[in-house]
Design an enzyme around this catalytic site. Structure first.
Site, PDB file in Angstrom:
ATOM      1  N   ALA A  10       0.612  -1.285  -0.135  1.00 52.29           N
ATOM      2  CA  ALA A  10       0.177   0.310  -0.052  1.00 52.29           C
ATOM      3  C   ALA A  10       1.179   1.402  -0.376  1.00 52.29           C
ATOM      4  O   ALA A  10       0.272   2.434   0.050  1.00 52.29           O
ATOM      5  CB  ALA A  10      -0.679  -0.272   1.214  1.00 52.29           C
ATOM      6  N   ARG A  12       2.110   2.719  -2.437  1.00 52.24           N
ATOM      7  CA  ARG A  12       1.762   3.495  -3.845  1.00 52.24           C
ATOM      8  C   ARG A  12       0.895   2.869  -4.680  1.00 52.24           C
ATOM      9  O   ARG A  12       0.603   1.615  -4.205  1.00 52.24           O
ATOM     10  CB  ARG A  12       3.371   3.354  -4.544  1.00 52.24           C
ATOM     11  CG  ARG A  12       4.365   2.395  -4.958  1.00 52.24           C
ATOM     12  CD  ARG A  12       5.468   2.763  -5.464  1.00 52.24           C
ATOM     13  NE  ARG A  12       6.546   1.613  -5.249  1.00 52.24           N
ATOM     14  CZ  ARG A  12       7.753   1.155  -5.693  1.00 52.24           C
ATOM     15  NH1 ARG A  12       8.458   2.355  -5.452  1.00 52.24           N
ATOM     16  NH2 ARG A  12       7.875   0.226  -5.889  1.00 52.24           N
ATOM     17  N   ASP A  59       7.559  -7.963   5.839  1.00 56.00           N
ATOM     18  CA  ASP A  59       7.293  -9.280   4.332  1.00 56.00           C
ATOM     19  C   ASP A  59       7.191 -10.368   4.485  1.00 56.00           C
ATOM     20  O   ASP A  59       6.231 -10.805   4.983  1.00 56.00           O
ATOM     21  CB  ASP A  59       9.302  -9.417   3.825  1.00 56.00           C
ATOM     22  CG  ASP A  59       9.553 -10.586   3.333  1.00 56.00           C
ATOM     23  OD1 ASP A  59       8.971 -11.035   2.197  1.00 56.00           O
ATOM     24  OD2 ASP A  59      10.687 -11.265   3.328  1.00 56.00           O
ATOM     25  N   VAL A  60       5.694 -10.285   3.095  1.00 58.55           N
ATOM     26  CA  VAL A  60       4.778 -11.012   3.050  1.00 58.55           C
ATOM     27  C   VAL A  60       4.449 -12.345   2.873  1.00 58.55           C
ATOM     28  O   VAL A  60       4.218 -13.135   3.652  1.00 58.55           O
ATOM     29  CB  VAL A  60       3.016 -10.260   1.562  1.00 58.55           C
ATOM     30  CG1 VAL A  60       2.791  -9.214   2.610  1.00 58.55           C
ATOM     31  CG2 VAL A  60       3.633 -10.669   0.805  1.00 58.55           C
ATOM     32  N   TYR A 150       4.441 -14.415 -13.821  1.00 58.51           N
ATOM     33  CA  TYR A 150       2.682 -13.398 -13.174  1.00 58.51           C
ATOM     34  C   TYR A 150       2.106 -13.764 -13.205  1.00 58.51           C
ATOM     35  O   TYR A 150       0.841 -13.802 -12.518  1.00 58.51           O
ATOM     36  CB  TYR A 150       3.326 -11.794 -13.906  1.00 58.51           C
ATOM     37  CG  TYR A 150       2.945 -10.852 -13.383  1.00 58.51           C
ATOM     38  CD1 TYR A 150       2.980 -10.027 -11.566  1.00 58.51           C
ATOM     39  CD2 TYR A 150       1.323 -10.246 -13.411  1.00 58.51           C
ATOM     40  CE1 TYR A 150       2.080  -9.460 -11.157  1.00 58.51           C
ATOM     41  CE2 TYR A 150       0.375  -9.006 -13.593  1.00 58.51           C
ATOM     42  CZ  TYR A 150       1.024  -8.304 -12.175  1.00 58.51           C
ATOM     43  OH  TYR A 150       0.226  -7.828 -11.686  1.00 58.51           O
ATOM     44  N   ALA A 153       0.584 -16.443 -11.295  1.00 53.94           N
ATOM     45  CA  ALA A 153       0.146 -16.343  -9.387  1.00 53.94           C
ATOM     46  C   ALA A 153      -0.754 -16.110  -9.612  1.00 53.94           C
ATOM     47  O   ALA A 153      -1.781 -15.868  -8.856  1.00 53.94           O
ATOM     48  CB  ALA A 153       1.273 -14.986  -9.448  1.00 53.94           C
ATOM     49  N   LYS A 154      -0.930 -14.941 -10.682  1.00 53.40           N
ATOM     50  CA  LYS A 154      -2.193 -13.636 -10.774  1.00 53.40           C
ATOM     51  C   LYS A 154      -4.005 -14.856 -10.895  1.00 53.40           C
ATOM     52  O   LYS A 154      -5.055 -15.033 -10.277  1.00 53.40           O
ATOM     53  CB  LYS A 154      -2.383 -12.640 -11.242  1.00 53.40           C
ATOM     54  CG  LYS A 154      -0.843 -12.187 -11.585  1.00 53.40           C
ATOM     55  CD  LYS A 154      -1.665 -10.933 -10.237  1.00 53.40           C
ATOM     56  CE  LYS A 154      -1.218  -9.820  -9.520  1.00 53.40           C
ATOM     57  NZ  LYS A 154      -1.716  -9.422  -8.140  1.00 53.40           N
TER      58      LYS A 154
END
Length: 249
Positions: A10, A12, A59-60, A150, A153-154
């Protein structure tokens, strides 16, 4: 009663716009990001506008970091019952050039990160008999050249979302995904640089393929997230909303 919302990534872009919008909606907002200094700027802007916000570095993809962040949010803002899993990174390349680290790092931040964050907050949602989980997917889930990691992942975020909806629905918790198209953010700027195209030209070319004739802005995505986080969306769960200026799936 003020509910507490967590937005990851969050500092940016879409995450910051979403944090600002949820604050406007009346949530106390935890602004989580690896870039804690930039997260503080987002939180300070929310407070300056009269909202409640807290910046937390996290760090998620790290289990202990996630646990510490959620504990701090709970102590300082209240138990979170809204979670927006937005944190993500790009490591774009064609498959034959993509390293194992490129693959692992992207799936780790997006999928492991969403898993760890959701597992950490679902207890407070179940206890409250209210919860809203919104996962950020992408039109890249449908396939996109140079984004095998990507895209995977998405697409994974969508399957994760649907399973959460099934498992948590009886506790008053909904889970939905928002899948943006081309949105003007720093991430898009990085993509334009990667392919050697000026940003304005990249956005102009992208807009030609969008039925509404423009690329998205972070606020466009935040508006959709806002609905899924609202009281009024309680009968909508397990859905993927493409916010891309036209039909995608």
């Amino acid at each position: 009663m003020t509910r507490t919302a967590i937005v990851t990534g969050a500092a940016r872009g879409i995450g910051a716009a979403t944090a600002r919008r949820l604050a406007q909606d009346g949530f106390a907002v935890a602004v989580l990001d690896l870039l804690e200094d930039q997260a503080k700027a987002t939180a300070e802007a929310i407070v300056a506008d009269g909202g409640r916000a807290l910046a937390v570095g996290v760090d998620v993809a790290d289990e202990e970091s996630v646990a510490a962040a959620v504990a701090r949010v709970t102590a300082e803002l209240g138990a979170p019952t809204v979670l927006v899993n937005n944190a993500g990174i790009l490591r774009d390349n064609l498959l034959f050039k993509m390293s194992a680290d490129d693959w692992d790092s992207v799936l780790s931040v997006h999928l492991r990160g969403a898993f760890l964050m959701t597992r950490a907050v679902q207890t407070s949602m179940v206890e409250a008999r209210f919860g809203r989980i919104v996962n950020l997917s992408s039109t890249s889930a449908l396939g996109n050249r140079g984004q095998a990691n990507y895209s995977a992942a998405k697409a994974g975020m969508q399957g994760f979302t649907k399973t959460l909806a099934i498992e948590l629905g009886k506790f008053g918790v909904t889970a939905n995904a928002v899948a943006p198209g081309v949105v003007e953010t720093d991430m898009i700027r990085a993509t334009a640089e990667r392919i050697g195209m000026p940003l304005a030209d990249y956005l102009g070319a992208a807009a030609e393929d969008v039925p509404v004739g423009r690329v998205g802005q972070p606020e466009d995505i935040a508006n959709a997230v806002s609905f899924f986080c609202s009281e009024q969306s309680g009968f909508v769960s397990g859905q993927v909303l493409y916010v891309a200026g036209g039909p995608k799936a």
